[in-house]
Design an enzyme around this catalytic site. Structure first.
Site, PDB file in Angstrom:
ATOM      1  N   GLU A   1      35.679  -6.720   3.281  1.00 33.39           N
ATOM      2  CA  GLU A   1      35.385  -6.356   4.301  1.00 33.39           C
ATOM      3  C   GLU A   1      34.658  -4.102   4.125  1.00 33.39           C
ATOM      4  O   GLU A   1      34.915  -4.078   3.019  1.00 33.39           O
ATOM      5  CB  GLU A   1      37.427  -5.701   4.370  1.00 33.39           C
ATOM      6  CG  GLU A   1      37.321  -4.766   5.368  1.00 33.39           C
ATOM      7  CD  GLU A   1      39.015  -4.965   6.120  1.00 33.39           C
ATOM      8  OE1 GLU A   1      39.645  -4.936   4.704  1.00 33.39           O
ATOM      9  OE2 GLU A   1      39.209  -4.165   7.298  1.00 33.39           O
TER      10      GLU A   1
ATOM     11  N   ARG B   1      42.868 -11.133  -9.754  1.00 34.46           N
ATOM     12  CA  ARG B   1      41.858 -10.141  -9.902  1.00 34.46           C
ATOM     13  C   ARG B   1      41.432  -9.227 -11.503  1.00 34.46           C
ATOM     14  O   ARG B   1      42.630  -9.201 -11.816  1.00 34.46           O
ATOM     15  CB  ARG B   1      42.367  -8.805  -8.753  1.00 34.46           C
ATOM     16  CG  ARG B   1      43.572  -8.160  -8.781  1.00 34.46           C
ATOM     17  CD  ARG B   1      43.446  -7.376  -7.466  1.00 34.46           C
ATOM     18  NE  ARG B   1      43.183  -6.435  -6.644  1.00 34.46           N
ATOM     19  CZ  ARG B   1      43.108  -6.322  -6.461  1.00 34.46           C
ATOM     20  NH1 ARG B   1      43.073  -7.770  -5.158  1.00 34.46           N
ATOM     21  NH2 ARG B   1      42.046  -5.914  -6.100  1.00 34.46           N
TER      22      ARG B   1
ATOM     23  N   LYS C   1      39.698   0.408  -3.165  1.00 34.06           N
ATOM     24  CA  LYS C   1      38.583   1.146  -2.064  1.00 34.06           C
ATOM     25  C   LYS C   1      39.886   2.302  -1.501  1.00 34.06           C
ATOM     26  O   LYS C   1      38.982   3.196  -1.326  1.00 34.06           O
ATOM     27  CB  LYS C   1      38.304  -0.143  -1.007  1.00 34.06           C
ATOM     28  CG  LYS C   1      37.242  -0.643  -1.390  1.00 34.06           C
ATOM     29  CD  LYS C   1      36.437  -2.030  -0.491  1.00 34.06           C
ATOM     30  CE  LYS C   1      37.488  -2.353  -0.193  1.00 34.06           C
ATOM     31  NZ  LYS C   1      36.920  -3.776   1.213  1.00 34.06           N
TER      32      LYS C   1
END
Ligand code: ATP
Ligand code: MG
Length: 572
Positions: free
Chosen positions: A44, A269, A279
């Site tokens: 994104e 992850r 982020k």
């Protein structure tokens, strides 16, 4: 970002057993996707990429490469609130820098907005989606909990015609934000809460960085993502574990529309000790001025690592070594630094630089004499050749390489003691000068002309070798030393992650003295300062007459120690 399990993984051990590779191989054997392998990396564009993304990039591009397939770079740009073009550019730059190539396969989810809309219409027409006019709060409270089923919305049984008309009005801007949404009609009592009539479209009266004012309804991630994968005929949609519960919806949408259906595979992850990989939190550090932008060399971003002097090869090697697992774990930052050192050890030319200079004068060396000494550029790689270093009567050594009254284990320079100067001579300290504060500011020494090159003809031994830089030839530099950005191993678990920032994460030294050859070192290129660590000339602050060096890593490798400790813990 939850860390389910705190036990440390054994990175090397997990490399051979890669469950994703096994799934791909099985699909190739069964012919499920006609022998194709098409993966994608779907960021994104709402921030810069970090080392966690690098893991995902290496997996997706890596599998495509390994199986002769393709990997798409797809911007998942469905939320106009947080996304912008500068992020798109930085992401492209970072993926390329890491060494991967999407070739012609660059896509934007926003390019599919028309098709998403058509698919939504299809769902409405088959009675599988409806426009709900509950308020966002009501939708939340109707959803139920893990133990209680949800409640159906009174608008759930609107007719197909009514839904079509309302949805078209939503798209035409006839409603305000929050007035209504499009929802899938699945099951308000589903055990998986995600399946309780999830929202597919919401109203956002914001221009989009690519589609401008064309749309005021935007698809939700769960709707856009599976459709993008399907449109691009992805075979293996590799994502992180937090999407495990969303897989049911991914499958439902594609099955209900009866369109091409990729396989979603989840992996754990990357979590890295003393680091934050989110982020949203990294943006806070940037916007709050806690760091010097996204590419601050202390940031775990790809651009921060690049500026710091990390190499793409070392980062890829790190990603390979940590492997992929189905269970969350924490990777030790020491492993990343170990990979950086391992790479730079072979490739970085060595120089001498003095960070905290102490002046030395050789009393029996002629004042106007300059000798040229030969130094090896990298003992690990003879092909890197040699260079010349000037030697003269006055030079600098590291302040902490001298002690007036040395403790037992201190073998470096002290009054009356002899040491070797790297590539030069044996010197003996005869005297020292202090300033008014009592600090030693100059050493007086003698040298032995018989020891040129650093060897004594009579086999006399010295216990240490110091680096040095000739005073008249030295170039001045600013050197920036970096330490962990956080003081705790798991900063995400702290109540306020900004409260556990390490206030000593950056130390700036203004008076460093470097050997003259370093004047020619390209900006951004890595080198070793002997005995001190790996450094590179900073791209942001170096100018033609002001050199600023970043310390990439020290020479001290903690990884062996960490591994030994892990072994000991396991045996217990
Ligand atoms: P963040 O939590 O940093 O905001 P994100 O998942 O929201 O990350 P995206 O831009 O959506 O960021 O991520 C793009 C891809 O990178 C996704 O497939 C995501 O699963 C993957 N990814 C993100 N963070 C990690 C991580 N720490 N380890 C491995 N893969 C990750
Ligand atoms: Mg995401």
């Amino acid at each position: 970002m939850p860390v389910d399990s705190k036990d440390t993984m054994k990175p090397e051990a997990s490399v051979p057993s890669n469950f994703i590779r096994q799934v791909i191989q099985a699909d190739l054997e069964s012919g499920r996707y006609e022998g194709r392998v098409v993966t994608r990396f779907p960021p994104e564009p709402n921030g810069y990429l970090h080392i966690g993304h690098a893991k995902s990039i290496c997996l997706n591009f890596g599998f495509a490469e390994e199986f002769g397939g393709t990997c798409h770079l797809r911007f998942d740009d469905t939320n106009p609130l947080k996304e912008n073009v500068s992020y798109v550019d930085s992401i492209k730059e970072d993926v390329k820098w890491l060494g991967f190539d999407w070739d012609v396969h660059l896509y934007f989810a926003s390019d599919y907005f028309d098709r998403f809309y058509d698919y939504a219409i299809d769902l409405i027409k088959t009675g599988k989606a409806y426009v709900d006019s509950l308020t966002p709060e009501e939708i939340r409270s109707y959803r139920g909990t893990l133990t209680e089923p949800g409640k159906e919305s009174p608008y759930r049984h609107r007719t197909v015609e009514e839904n079509l008309e309302l949805f078209q009005k939503m798209a035409a801007g006839k409603f305000d934000e929050g007035e209504c949404v499009l929802r899938a009609k699945i099951d308000m009592a589903a055990p998986n809460i995600i399946m309780r009539d999830p929202t597919l479209y919401r109203i956002r009266k914001r221009p989009h960085h690519r589609t401008g004012d064309k749309w005021c309804i935007y698809p939700m991630y769960d709707f856009a993502h599976c459709l993008s994968d399907s449109i691009e005929r992805i075979t293996h949609s590799i994502c992180t574990l937090e999407f495990e519960n969303n897989r049911e919806l991914y499958d439902w949408i594609l099955d209900t529309l009866d369109i091409y259906h990729p396989r979603q595979i989840e992996f754990a992850r990357l979590n890295l000790s003393y680091t934050i990989l989110s982020k949203r939190k990294l943006i806070e550090l940037v916007e709050g001025g806690y760091v010097d932008g996204w590419n601050d060399p202390r940031m775990p971003t790809i651009s921060g690592f690049r500026r710091r002097g990390y190499t793409p090869e070392a980062i890829r090697n790190f990603c390979e070594r940590i492997g992929v697992a189905k269970r969350d774990s924490m990777v030790d930052l020491a492993l990343l630094e170990h990979c950086i050192r391992e790479d730079l050890n072979k490739r970085a030319p060595r120089f001498m630089g003095v960070l905290r200079p102490l002046k030395v004068v050789i009393e029996n060396y002629p004042a106007d004499k300059v000798e040229t000494l030969e130094a090896i550029n990298n003992p690990e790689d003879q092909s890197m050749g040699t260079r010349n270093i000037p030697f003269s009567r006055e030079f600098y050594i590291e302040k902490d390489d001298f002690m007036e009254t040395p403790p037992k284990k201190f073998f470096r320079l002290a009054p009356g003691r002899e040491v070797r100067l790297r590539y030069a001579y044996f010197i003996t300290c005869t005297d020292f000068i202090k300033d008014e504060q009592g600090e030693v500011v100059e050493l007086r020494c003698t040298y032995d002309p018989q020891t040129r090159g650093g060897d004594s003809p009579d086999g006399r031994k010295v216990k240490s070798t110091l680096h040095w830089v000739s005073a008249t030839h030295a170039i001045d530099a600013e050197v920036r030393l970096y330490n962990d950005l956080f003081t705790v191993e798991e900063p995400v678990s702290a109540e306020d992650f900004k409260a556990v920032l390490n206030k000593d994460s950056l130390e700036i030294l203004h008076g460093a003295k470097l050997e003259p050859a370093l004047a020619d070192l390209e900006i951004g290129k890595q080198c070793q300062f002997e005995r001190l660590g790996y450094f590179c000339k900073d791209v942001k602050y170096s100018t033609s007459d002001h050199s600023v060096f970043n310390r990439i890593v020290t020479l001290r490798d903690q990884w062996a120690k960490v591994k030994k400790q892990q072994g000991a813990n396991e045996r217990k």
